[in-house]
Design a protein around this motif. Structure first.
Motif, PDB file in Angstrom:
ATOM      1  N   GLY A 244       0.807  -1.219   0.000  1.00 22.64           N
ATOM      2  CA  GLY A 244       0.000   0.000   0.000  1.00 22.64           C
ATOM      3  C   GLY A 244       0.837   1.264   0.000  1.00 22.64           C
ATOM      4  N   ARG A 245       0.158   2.414  -0.037  1.00 20.34           N
ATOM      5  CA  ARG A 245       0.825   3.708   0.046  1.00 20.34           C
ATOM      6  C   ARG A 245       1.510   3.845   1.402  1.00 20.34           C
ATOM      7  NH1 ARG A 245      -0.624   8.051  -3.132  1.00 20.34           N
ATOM      8  NH2 ARG A 245       1.124   8.994  -2.026  1.00 20.34           N
ATOM      9  N   ARG A 246       2.579   4.636   1.423  1.00 18.29           N
ATOM     10  CA  ARG A 246       3.347   4.789   2.646  1.00 18.29           C
ATOM     11  C   ARG A 246       3.410   6.254   3.070  1.00 18.29           C
ATOM     12  NH1 ARG A 246       7.845   0.034   3.069  1.00 18.29           N
ATOM     13  NH2 ARG A 246       6.456  -1.632   2.359  1.00 18.29           N
ATOM     14  N   GLN A 271       4.470   9.524   0.864  1.00 13.58           N
ATOM     15  CA  GLN A 271       5.652   9.152   0.103  1.00 13.58           C
ATOM     16  C   GLN A 271       5.265   8.568  -1.250  1.00 13.58           C
ATOM     17  OE1 GLN A 271       7.573   6.427   2.941  1.00 13.58           O
ATOM     18  NE2 GLN A 271       9.068   8.010   3.402  1.00 13.58           N
ATOM     19  N   SER A 272       6.082   8.850  -2.264  1.00 14.07           N
ATOM     20  CA  SER A 272       5.916   8.254  -3.587  1.00 14.07           C
ATOM     21  C   SER A 272       7.231   7.594  -3.970  1.00 14.07           C
ATOM     22  CB  SER A 272       5.530   9.317  -4.623  1.00 14.07           C
ATOM     23  OG  SER A 272       4.305   9.933  -4.283  1.00 14.07           O
ATOM     24  N   PHE A 273       7.133   6.437  -4.632  1.00 12.85           N
ATOM     25  CA  PHE A 273       8.315   5.654  -4.979  1.00 12.85           C
ATOM     26  C   PHE A 273       8.392   5.429  -6.483  1.00 12.85           C
ATOM     27  CE2 PHE A 273       7.355   4.777  -0.595  1.00 12.85           C
ATOM     28  CZ  PHE A 273       8.580   4.658   0.028  1.00 12.85           C
ATOM     29  N   THR A 274       9.611   5.182  -6.961  1.00 17.38           N
ATOM     30  CA  THR A 274       9.804   4.850  -8.369  1.00 17.38           C
ATOM     31  C   THR A 274       9.477   3.376  -8.590  1.00 17.38           C
ATOM     32  OG1 THR A 274      12.117   4.215  -8.065  1.00 17.38           O
ATOM     33  CG2 THR A 274      11.650   6.546  -8.462  1.00 17.38           C
ATOM     34  N   ILE A 317       4.463   4.501   8.112  1.00 20.61           N
ATOM     35  CA  ILE A 317       3.216   3.742   8.129  1.00 20.61           C
ATOM     36  C   ILE A 317       2.835   3.352   6.703  1.00 20.61           C
ATOM     37  CG2 ILE A 317       0.755   3.847   8.724  1.00 20.61           C
ATOM     38  CD1 ILE A 317       1.495   5.973  10.813  1.00 20.61           C
ATOM     39  N   ALA A 318       2.363   2.125   6.553  1.00 18.87           N
ATOM     40  CA  ALA A 318       1.744   1.685   5.296  1.00 18.87           C
ATOM     41  C   ALA A 318       0.232   1.676   5.486  1.00 18.87           C
ATOM     42  CB  ALA A 318       2.237   0.294   4.911  1.00 18.87           C
ATOM     43  N   TYR A 319      -0.496   2.028   4.429  1.00 21.67           N
ATOM     44  CA  TYR A 319      -1.958   2.034   4.523  1.00 21.67           C
ATOM     45  C   TYR A 319      -2.525   1.090   3.469  1.00 21.67           C
ATOM     46  CZ  TYR A 319      -6.778   3.532   4.871  1.00 21.67           C
ATOM     47  OH  TYR A 319      -8.143   3.543   5.050  1.00 21.67           O
ATOM     48  N   LEU A 320      -3.284   0.110   3.940  1.00 23.18           N
ATOM     49  CA  LEU A 320      -3.966  -0.829   3.061  1.00 23.18           C
ATOM     50  C   LEU A 320      -5.469  -0.683   3.273  1.00 23.18           C
ATOM     51  CD1 LEU A 320      -1.099  -2.190   3.928  1.00 23.18           C
ATOM     52  CD2 LEU A 320      -2.033  -4.196   2.798  1.00 23.18           C
ATOM     53  N   PRO A 321      -6.248  -0.560   2.211  1.00 23.02           N
ATOM     54  CA  PRO A 321      -7.696  -0.361   2.377  1.00 23.02           C
ATOM     55  C   PRO A 321      -8.359  -1.449   3.208  1.00 23.02           C
ATOM     56  CG  PRO A 321      -7.033   0.058   0.103  1.00 23.02           C
ATOM     57  CD  PRO A 321      -5.838  -0.505   0.798  1.00 23.02           C
ATOM     58  N   GLU A 322      -7.885  -2.700   3.072  1.00 29.64           N
ATOM     59  CA  GLU A 322      -8.539  -3.790   3.798  1.00 29.64           C
ATOM     60  C   GLU A 322      -8.055  -3.921   5.240  1.00 29.64           C
ATOM     61  OE1 GLU A 322      -4.925  -5.411   1.661  1.00 29.64           O
ATOM     62  OE2 GLU A 322      -6.560  -4.003   1.267  1.00 29.64           O
ATOM     63  N   ARG A 323      -6.925  -3.311   5.599  1.00 34.33           N
ATOM     64  CA  ARG A 323      -6.385  -3.435   6.959  1.00 34.33           C
ATOM     65  C   ARG A 323      -6.223  -2.103   7.663  1.00 34.33           C
ATOM     66  NH1 ARG A 323      -1.230  -7.382   6.610  1.00 34.33           N
ATOM     67  NH2 ARG A 323      -1.174  -6.860   8.843  1.00 34.33           N
ATOM     68  N   GLY A 324      -6.221  -1.004   6.922  1.00 32.46           N
ATOM     69  CA  GLY A 324      -6.006   0.302   7.518  1.00 32.46           C
ATOM     70  C   GLY A 324      -4.527   0.580   7.716  1.00 32.46           C
ATOM     71  N   ASN A 329       7.801   1.308  11.113  1.00 32.51           N
ATOM     72  CA  ASN A 329       8.959   1.690  11.906  1.00 32.51           C
ATOM     73  C   ASN A 329       8.603   2.916  12.733  1.00 32.51           C
ATOM     74  OD1 ASN A 329      11.465   2.321  12.972  1.00 32.51           O
ATOM     75  ND2 ASN A 329      12.574   2.113  11.050  1.00 32.51           N
ATOM     76  N   ALA A 330       9.022   2.951  13.973  1.00 34.85           N
ATOM     77  CA  ALA A 330       8.856   4.119  14.835  1.00 34.85           C
ATOM     78  C   ALA A 330      10.200   4.443  15.458  1.00 34.85           C
ATOM     79  CB  ALA A 330       7.807   3.865  15.918  1.00 34.85           C
ATOM     80  N   ARG A 331      10.652   5.671  15.278  1.00 25.28           N
ATOM     81  CA  ARG A 331      11.961   6.089  15.788  1.00 25.28           C
ATOM     82  C   ARG A 331      11.776   7.195  16.807  1.00 25.28           C
ATOM     83  NH1 ARG A 331      15.923   7.866  11.234  1.00 25.28           N
ATOM     84  NH2 ARG A 331      17.314   7.808  13.035  1.00 25.28           N
TER      85      ARG A 331
END
Length: 456
Positions: A244-246, A271-274, A317-324, A329-331
């Motif tokens: 998912g999106r991050r 965030q956007s990735f290549t 954080i990653a966001y998935l529609p089915e899991r939220g 990682n938390a720093r």
């Protein structure tokens, strides 16, 4: 704050104790004052010197600079050779009045800091987070509970803490053994995995892998990039890959008037990735959208699960529609980059100022944003081949209308390496369309020969 000040004065001036003769009416024998043990009169807190300890100041001089701006003296707490990675000799960042060497003896270090009347403790790098929390607790100063430090410094402990509180987290295995990791993947039978360092403070990019061969290669690559302590193999985690999106969410914590932790989410970035998995850009998210509010509520749950009470936290954080939302990682240490500092300053937030404020006052400092719409984007330059920055093309992209910052590493004729970001550019505007137009120009200039300049 007024209640805290009253509390300090009550501690400084306790109820007066009458002499024994006045209370009992009996005469007392004169005592030899010179023979009595001499005790130092406690100095009121408002007269005591303002001294802060920066633990392991190996990353940036921001903490020392901020305390100096506030008129505080700084002491550097340096880690002894036995506590550093093999062969490491980190450079001390910042100017300090004196230094204290910590070689593993906590009582000795605490005794030295007490002698210097230290009144605030902060970590000067991710390596200093655990020790800073232990020192703050021993000195009875603001700080997080050392008993829960692993939950803020280790991915395996983070996942366990989230699971205990019923918070969504990725499936993962924490281990030092590649064999165990491959056995775990055969048991889980997931399509894609991710290998990452277990230490949340290490800046090593996670590797995505699918087959057993790719897992072994990713394991070797990540493990080889990590520092080793005492010849031990570094711990890694292998976890399910979340497609998912991050997002990145920053927060600051302190204690309220009643002593309970108060948390403030300062900013959130998309965030956007290549196509190859490289970070392309980061866009500031609006405070009024539904998704930023969902992410903020999730981060507040994470802060409680990780027992954060004081200081900054940076959540990926990653966001998935089915899991939220799902924490990756938390720093418990702010991001150290010129582009990140510039972007957050535009939002009325300063990572070092916020950390110093929390360490001194044990309060979270709420950022004050300028009114009106604000769009911020951090662009990472992405060379696809080794080369040299062209002087005129570099000038073209750094003088675009929305450019508010370009890293100092982006200099004419500077050498670049394929796949290694040479620096970032920050775009700022009240018009989102203007930022998109300048972003397209930057990528077009890269294709036109930004990295094909003359070497002399």
């Amino acid at each position: 704050m007024s209640g805290a000040i009253v509390g300090r004065f009550q501690a400084i001036y306790p109820p007066f104790n009458w002499p024994l003769a006045a209370r009992t009416g009996r005469r007392t024998r004169p005592t030899d004052v010179s023979a009595a043990p001499q005790t130092a009169t406690p100095v009121p807190s408002y007269l005591a010197p303002r001294v802060a300890a920066v633990v392991a100041p190996y990353t940036d001089e921001g903490h020392a600079r901020e305390f100096a701006r506030l008129g505080w003296q700084q002491i550097a707490v340096l880690l002894g050779p036995g506590l550093l990675p093999a062969g490491a000799a980190p450079e001390v960042h910042g100017e300090f009045a004196r230094t204290v060497l910590h070689d593993g003896g906590l009582r000795r270090t605490v005794r030295q800091l007490r002698m210097h009347q230290v009144r605030a403790v902060v970590a000067g790098s991710p390596m200093g987070v655990a020790l800073a929390e232990r020192l703050a607790r021993e000195l009875e100063l603001p700080g997080n509970d050392p008993a829960s430090t692993p939950a803020r410094c280790d991915l395996g402990a983070q996942t366990k803490a989230l699971a205990e509180h019923g918070i969504t987290a990725p499936r993962m295995l924490h281990t030092t053994s590649l064999t165990e990791a491959q056995e775990w993947t055969r048991f889980c039978a997931l399509p894609t995995y991710e290998v990452a360092p277990a230490d949340t403070g290490v800046e090593v990019r996670a590797r995505v892998c699918r087959t057993a061969q790719e897992i072994a290669e990713a394991w070797q690559s990540v493990s080889g990039a990590l520092p080793r302590r005492g010849g031990r193999r570094p711990a890694l985690v292998i976890r399910e890959y979340l497609p998912g999106r991050r997002y990145v969410v920053h927060s600051l914590s302190g204690r309220g008037e009643d002593g309970t932790p108060e948390h403030t989410v300062t900013d959130a970035w998309a965030q956007s990735f290549t196509a190859t998995g490289e970070l392309d850009r980061m866009d500031l998210m609006s405070r009024h959208g539904l998704l930023p509010r969902v992410l903020s509520l999730y981060v507040l749950q994470v802060l409680g699960a990780l027992e954060v009470s004081t200081g900054p936290l940076r959540c990926e954080i990653a966001y998935l529609p089915e899991r939220g939302p799902v924490l990756l990682n938390a720093r418990a240490f702010p991001e150290i980059s010129a582009a990140g500092h510039c972007a957050r300053t535009a939002l009325g937030s300063d990572a070092f100022r916020d950390a110093a404020h929390a360490a001194i006052f044990d309060r979270s400092r709420r950022p004050v944003r300028s009114p009106g719409p604000l769009h911020l984007t951090r662009i990472r330059l992405l060379p696809t081949a080794d080369g040299v920055l062209d002087r005129w093309l570099l000038r073209t992209i750094t003088t675009l209308p929305t450019v508010t910052h370009a890293d100092s590493t982006l200099m004419a004729r500077a050498e670049v390496r394929s796949g290694v970001c040479p620096g970032e550019i920050v775009l700022r505007s009240s018009d989102e369309g203007a930022i998109e137009a300048d972003f397209r120009v930057i990528r077009a200039v890269e294709r036109l020969g930004l990295y094909e300049g003359a070497r002399s």
